[in-house]
Write a protein that holds these residues in place. Sequence first.
Motif, mmCIF file in Angstrom:
data_model
loop_
_atom_site.group_PDB
_atom_site.id
_atom_site.type_symbol
_atom_site.label_atom_id
_atom_site.label_comp_id
_atom_site.label_asym_id
_atom_site.label_seq_id
_atom_site.Cartn_x
_atom_site.Cartn_y
_atom_site.Cartn_z
ATOM 1 N N GLN A 61 0.836 -1.204 0.000
ATOM 2 C CA GLN A 61 0.000 0.000 0.000
ATOM 3 C C GLN A 61 0.871 1.254 0.000
ATOM 4 O OE1 GLN A 61 -2.148 -0.750 3.616
ATOM 5 N NE2 GLN A 61 -3.844 -1.769 2.557
ATOM 6 N N GLN A 62 1.930 1.225 0.763
ATOM 7 C CA GLN A 62 2.816 2.382 0.878
ATOM 8 C C GLN A 62 3.593 2.616 -0.412
ATOM 9 O OE1 GLN A 62 4.901 1.148 4.402
ATOM 10 N NE2 GLN A 62 3.362 2.042 5.755
ATOM 11 N N THR A 63 3.969 1.551 -1.089
ATOM 12 C CA THR A 63 4.719 1.678 -2.339
ATOM 13 C C THR A 63 3.866 2.344 -3.413
ATOM 14 O OG1 THR A 63 6.080 -0.247 -1.832
ATOM 15 C CG2 THR A 63 5.960 0.407 -4.143
ATOM 16 N N VAL A 64 2.603 2.002 -3.482
ATOM 17 C CA VAL A 64 1.719 2.556 -4.504
ATOM 18 C C VAL A 64 1.184 3.924 -4.075
ATOM 19 C CG1 VAL A 64 -0.391 2.208 -5.833
ATOM 20 C CG2 VAL A 64 1.111 0.260 -5.337
ATOM 21 N N GLY A 65 0.798 4.069 -2.814
ATOM 22 C CA GLY A 65 0.333 5.360 -2.303
ATOM 23 C C GLY A 65 -0.748 5.997 -3.152
ATOM 24 N N LEU A 66 -0.539 7.241 -3.530
ATOM 25 C CA LEU A 66 -1.523 7.988 -4.323
ATOM 26 C C LEU A 66 -1.192 8.016 -5.821
ATOM 27 C CD1 LEU A 66 -2.171 10.935 -1.839
ATOM 28 C CD2 LEU A 66 -3.761 9.100 -2.469
ATOM 29 N N MET A 67 -0.380 7.067 -6.271
ATOM 30 C CA MET A 67 -0.057 6.992 -7.699
ATOM 31 C C MET A 67 -1.333 6.932 -8.530
ATOM 32 S SD MET A 67 3.007 4.239 -8.020
ATOM 33 C CE MET A 67 4.629 4.525 -7.364
ATOM 34 N N PHE A 68 -1.326 7.638 -9.624
ATOM 35 C CA PHE A 68 -2.389 7.649 -10.630
ATOM 36 C C PHE A 68 -3.708 8.258 -10.160
ATOM 37 C CE2 PHE A 68 0.388 4.050 -11.756
ATOM 38 C CZ PHE A 68 0.790 4.454 -13.015
ATOM 39 N N ARG A 69 -3.764 8.784 -8.949
ATOM 40 C CA ARG A 69 -5.001 9.422 -8.485
ATOM 41 C C ARG A 69 -5.085 10.809 -9.121
ATOM 42 N NH1 ARG A 69 -6.840 7.345 -3.269
ATOM 43 N NH2 ARG A 69 -6.381 5.116 -3.366
ATOM 44 N N PRO A 70 -6.215 11.141 -9.764
ATOM 45 C CA PRO A 70 -6.321 12.430 -10.444
ATOM 46 C C PRO A 70 -6.474 13.619 -9.496
ATOM 47 C CG PRO A 70 -8.352 11.193 -10.694
ATOM 48 C CD PRO A 70 -7.364 10.285 -10.015
ATOM 49 N N GLU A 71 -6.897 13.366 -8.259
ATOM 50 C CA GLU A 71 -7.051 14.457 -7.301
ATOM 51 C C GLU A 71 -7.062 13.924 -5.881
ATOM 52 O OE1 GLU A 71 -10.801 16.522 -7.125
ATOM 53 O OE2 GLU A 71 -11.933 14.675 -7.380
ATOM 54 N N ASN A 94 4.782 8.284 -10.874
ATOM 55 C CA ASN A 94 3.407 7.959 -11.262
ATOM 56 C C ASN A 94 2.344 8.697 -10.453
ATOM 57 O OD1 ASN A 94 4.254 6.198 -13.300
ATOM 58 N ND2 ASN A 94 4.393 4.490 -11.878
ATOM 59 N N THR A 95 2.729 9.726 -9.727
ATOM 60 C CA THR A 95 1.768 10.540 -8.989
ATOM 61 C C THR A 95 1.485 11.756 -9.858
ATOM 62 O OG1 THR A 95 2.740 9.743 -6.938
ATOM 63 C CG2 THR A 95 1.279 11.656 -6.783
ATOM 64 N N ILE A 96 0.240 11.862 -10.314
ATOM 65 C CA ILE A 96 -0.080 12.834 -11.353
ATOM 66 C C ILE A 96 -0.615 14.157 -10.817
ATOM 67 C CG2 ILE A 96 -0.394 11.079 -13.118
ATOM 68 C CD1 ILE A 96 -3.396 11.211 -12.676
ATOM 69 N N THR A 97 -0.758 14.260 -9.512
ATOM 70 C CA THR A 97 -1.199 15.520 -8.925
ATOM 71 C C THR A 97 -0.195 15.962 -7.869
ATOM 72 O OG1 THR A 97 -3.063 16.644 -7.866
ATOM 73 C CG2 THR A 97 -2.650 14.395 -7.170
ATOM 74 N N SER A 98 0.015 17.240 -7.751
ATOM 75 C CA SER A 98 0.950 17.768 -6.758
ATOM 76 C C SER A 98 0.400 17.529 -5.355
ATOM 77 C CB SER A 98 1.159 19.262 -6.995
ATOM 78 O OG SER A 98 2.094 19.782 -6.078
ATOM 79 N N LEU A 99 1.295 17.318 -4.401
ATOM 80 C CA LEU A 99 0.909 17.032 -3.019
ATOM 81 C C LEU A 99 1.708 17.900 -2.052
ATOM 82 C CD1 LEU A 99 1.114 13.127 -3.207
ATOM 83 C CD2 LEU A 99 -0.981 14.504 -3.295
ATOM 84 N N ASP A 100 1.175 18.076 -0.859
ATOM 85 C CA ASP A 100 1.942 18.550 0.291
ATOM 86 C C ASP A 100 2.260 17.314 1.115
ATOM 87 O OD1 ASP A 100 1.602 21.175 -0.520
ATOM 88 O OD2 ASP A 100 0.182 21.698 1.068
ATOM 89 N N MET A 101 3.507 17.143 1.513
ATOM 90 C CA MET A 101 3.915 16.019 2.358
ATOM 91 C C MET A 101 4.238 16.552 3.741
ATOM 92 S SD MET A 101 6.266 13.676 -0.093
ATOM 93 C CE MET A 101 5.717 13.196 -1.726
#
Length: 162
Positions: A61-71, A94-101
């Motif tokens: 789950q951690q490896t994939v995370g929010l990959m490919f999520r549009p929002e 493969n993360t297509i939207t910007s994030l705050d970490m």
Amino acid sequence: MRRRTLLALMGLAAMTAFQAATPAFAQDGPQPRLPTEPLTIVTRDGTRHAFTVEMALSPDQQTVGLMFRPEVKPDEGMLFDWGQPRESAMWMRNTITSLDMVFISQDGRIHRIAERTVPLSLATVDSRGPVRATLELAAGTAARLNLRVGDKVEQRIFGTAR
């Protein structure tokens, strides 16, 4: 002819086994929505900001995370629980939207914030010290809510949930 068929089948089986063993690299779409839990960030002035976060607990789950999520919705996110304090290094492959970490220490205090990460980047975004968890939020959330290092995160993994 039989030998070619057998070799082709063996190759297909080996490729399938490789893909099953390496989900992040074989991943071509978002993972199903993970179980959610409440999380609240309390800023230094006492303002409470409630979120519903997906819990990324297993290595897959951690490896994939929010990959490919549009929002990522403004009141949602994903919490990566490392189980114990450790250095956290994330990337945007493969993360297509910007994030705050938001990197969170064992006691639930914000240790570091990386704002507006670059989509699809392979550059690592690190915690710069041991943290218990990493919270990914929609880009701009930290600025919008005026989050700062030292703000408190209330969530069951930190023993701070209300």
